[in-house]
Every structure is written in C-alpha cells, then in structure tokens.
Design a protein around this motif. Structure first.
Motif, PDB file in Angstrom:
ATOM      1  N   VAL A 100      43.203  38.194  42.655  1.00 26.00           N
ATOM      2  CA  VAL A 100      43.363  39.191  41.588  1.00 26.00           C
ATOM      3  C   VAL A 100      43.901  38.583  40.301  1.00 26.00           C
ATOM      4  O   VAL A 100      43.671  39.122  39.216  1.00 26.00           O
ATOM      5  CB  VAL A 100      44.219  40.406  42.018  1.00 26.00           C
ATOM      6  N   VAL A 101      44.597  37.469  40.406  1.00 26.24           N
ATOM      7  CA  VAL A 101      45.113  36.812  39.200  1.00 26.24           C
ATOM      8  C   VAL A 101      44.035  35.940  38.546  1.00 26.24           C
ATOM      9  O   VAL A 101      43.900  35.920  37.326  1.00 26.24           O
ATOM     10  CB  VAL A 101      46.375  35.979  39.529  1.00 26.24           C
ATOM     11  N   ALA A 103      41.874  42.338  36.318  1.00 21.29           N
ATOM     12  CA  ALA A 103      42.749  42.639  35.176  1.00 21.29           C
ATOM     13  C   ALA A 103      42.052  43.584  34.201  1.00 21.29           C
ATOM     14  O   ALA A 103      42.684  44.505  33.667  1.00 21.29           O
ATOM     15  CB  ALA A 103      43.174  41.352  34.474  1.00 21.29           C
ATOM     16  N   ARG A 104      40.764  43.368  33.971  1.00 17.90           N
ATOM     17  CA  ARG A 104      40.024  44.257  33.068  1.00 17.90           C
ATOM     18  C   ARG A 104      39.981  45.680  33.626  1.00 17.90           C
ATOM     19  O   ARG A 104      40.166  46.654  32.892  1.00 17.90           O
ATOM     20  CB  ARG A 104      38.620  43.724  32.822  1.00 17.90           C
ATOM     21  N   ALA A 105      39.718  45.814  34.924  1.00 17.34           N
ATOM     22  CA  ALA A 105      39.660  47.148  35.533  1.00 17.34           C
ATOM     23  C   ALA A 105      41.025  47.824  35.483  1.00 17.34           C
ATOM     24  O   ALA A 105      41.129  49.026  35.187  1.00 17.34           O
ATOM     25  CB  ALA A 105      39.163  47.049  36.972  1.00 17.34           C
ATOM     26  N   ALA A 106      42.083  47.087  35.763  1.00 19.13           N
ATOM     27  CA  ALA A 106      43.431  47.661  35.727  1.00 19.13           C
ATOM     28  C   ALA A 106      43.799  48.084  34.307  1.00 19.13           C
ATOM     29  O   ALA A 106      44.367  49.164  34.099  1.00 19.13           O
ATOM     30  CB  ALA A 106      44.443  46.651  36.264  1.00 19.13           C
ATOM     31  N   ALA A 107      43.490  47.263  33.330  1.00 15.65           N
ATOM     32  CA  ALA A 107      43.790  47.609  31.934  1.00 15.65           C
ATOM     33  C   ALA A 107      42.989  48.838  31.500  1.00 15.65           C
ATOM     34  O   ALA A 107      43.511  49.708  30.793  1.00 15.65           O
ATOM     35  CB  ALA A 107      43.487  46.418  31.022  1.00 15.65           C
ATOM     36  N   GLY A 108      41.744  48.933  31.936  1.00 15.70           N
ATOM     37  CA  GLY A 108      40.923  50.102  31.613  1.00 15.70           C
ATOM     38  C   GLY A 108      41.499  51.373  32.226  1.00 15.70           C
ATOM     39  O   GLY A 108      41.530  52.430  31.586  1.00 15.70           O
ATOM     40  N   ALA A 143      50.890  50.256  34.574  1.00 17.54           N
ATOM     41  CA  ALA A 143      51.301  48.922  34.123  1.00 17.54           C
ATOM     42  C   ALA A 143      50.107  48.106  33.655  1.00 17.54           C
ATOM     43  O   ALA A 143      50.276  47.146  32.900  1.00 17.54           O
ATOM     44  CB  ALA A 143      52.041  48.196  35.235  1.00 17.54           C
ATOM     45  N   GLY A 144      48.919  48.462  34.118  1.00 13.44           N
ATOM     46  CA  GLY A 144      47.714  47.775  33.655  1.00 13.44           C
ATOM     47  C   GLY A 144      47.517  46.389  34.227  1.00 13.44           C
ATOM     48  O   GLY A 144      46.826  45.576  33.629  1.00 13.44           O
ATOM     49  N   VAL A 145      48.130  46.125  35.372  1.00 14.11           N
ATOM     50  CA  VAL A 145      47.942  44.822  36.016  1.00 14.11           C
ATOM     51  C   VAL A 145      47.284  45.026  37.377  1.00 14.11           C
ATOM     52  O   VAL A 145      47.464  46.071  38.001  1.00 14.11           O
ATOM     53  CB  VAL A 145      49.269  44.042  36.180  1.00 14.11           C
ATOM     54  N   PRO A 146      46.536  44.047  37.848  1.00 14.93           N
ATOM     55  CA  PRO A 146      45.866  44.200  39.137  1.00 14.93           C
ATOM     56  C   PRO A 146      46.865  44.256  40.287  1.00 14.93           C
ATOM     57  O   PRO A 146      48.018  43.829  40.152  1.00 14.93           O
ATOM     58  CB  PRO A 146      44.975  42.962  39.239  1.00 14.93           C
ATOM     59  N   ALA A 147      46.380  44.781  41.421  1.00 14.75           N
ATOM     60  CA  ALA A 147      47.256  44.981  42.565  1.00 14.75           C
ATOM     61  C   ALA A 147      46.680  44.369  43.832  1.00 14.75           C
ATOM     62  O   ALA A 147      45.469  44.215  43.976  1.00 14.75           O
ATOM     63  CB  ALA A 147      47.483  46.473  42.790  1.00 14.75           C
ATOM     64  N   VAL A 148      47.590  44.046  44.718  1.00 15.67           N
ATOM     65  CA  VAL A 148      47.281  43.741  46.107  1.00 15.67           C
ATOM     66  C   VAL A 148      48.017  44.810  46.900  1.00 15.67           C
ATOM     67  O   VAL A 148      49.230  44.954  46.749  1.00 15.67           O
ATOM     68  CB  VAL A 148      47.749  42.334  46.518  1.00 15.67           C
TER      69      VAL A 148
END
Length: 101
Positions: free
Chosen positions: A65-66, A72-77, A18-23
């Motif tokens: 994380v928001v 967000a950059r790490a998740a998108a990568g 999904a490319g979004v950060p997580a908790v």
C-alpha cells in the motif's frame, strides 16, 4: 504513509478522512464488511483476517500500500469525497421524510 487497523466503522471512517491507504486486520462483528469495502474502494489492501496475521503478511501488505501509488490515490479521493459530503443534511432529510415534518 499508511494505517493499520481493525476496520470497525468509526476507525475505517477516520482512516479514510486521513486520506492514507490502509491495511486492515478485521477481528469480529462488522469489521470484515468494512475491511472489504475499503479494499473495494482501492484504499486498502485485501484484508488480513486476525487468525491469519503474521509479521510477514503485515509487512507485505504495508509495503504494497505504500509503494503502489494507486492505494494512496484512492484513499485521497475518498477523503476529498467525504470532506465535500454534507452527511448531516442527508440525515435531516431522511428524518423529515420518516416523520412527515
């Protein structure tokens, strides 16, 4: 903007795709491992063990994380990397090596 999950292998993969950060809130089995991997990638905050979960800790991690774009950059990568990976070809090559096919 973010996803909260237990950090099982499949759920972690879906969150990364999904490319979004997580908790992450690991409960049992392999979940602490995958929660730690997501944090090491920078795509998630440090895990919140289920026994330590409070509304305040969850809100703090979600806010972090928001608001901090590095997550967000790490998740998108990670999502881009996963989209470009041909996992089936790697499995096929491994099977061929193991079977001599």
């Amino acid at each position: 903007a973010a996803v909260v999950h237990h950090a099982g292998a499949g759920t972690s993969a879906a969150a990364l795709r999904a490319g979004v950060p997580a908790v992450t809130v690991p409960v049992t089995a392999d979940q602490p491992f995958w929660a730690a991997r997501l944090a090491a990638l920078g795509a998630a905050s440090e895990p919140i063990p289920f026994r330590s979960l409070t509304a305040e800790r969850l809100a703090d991690s979600l806010g972090r994380v928001v608001e901090q774009r590095m997550y967000a950059r790490a998740a998108a990568g990670a999502a881009r990397h996963m989209a470009a990976e041909d996992g089936a070809a790697h499995v096929l090559a491994a099977v061929r090596r193991l079977t001599g096919a």
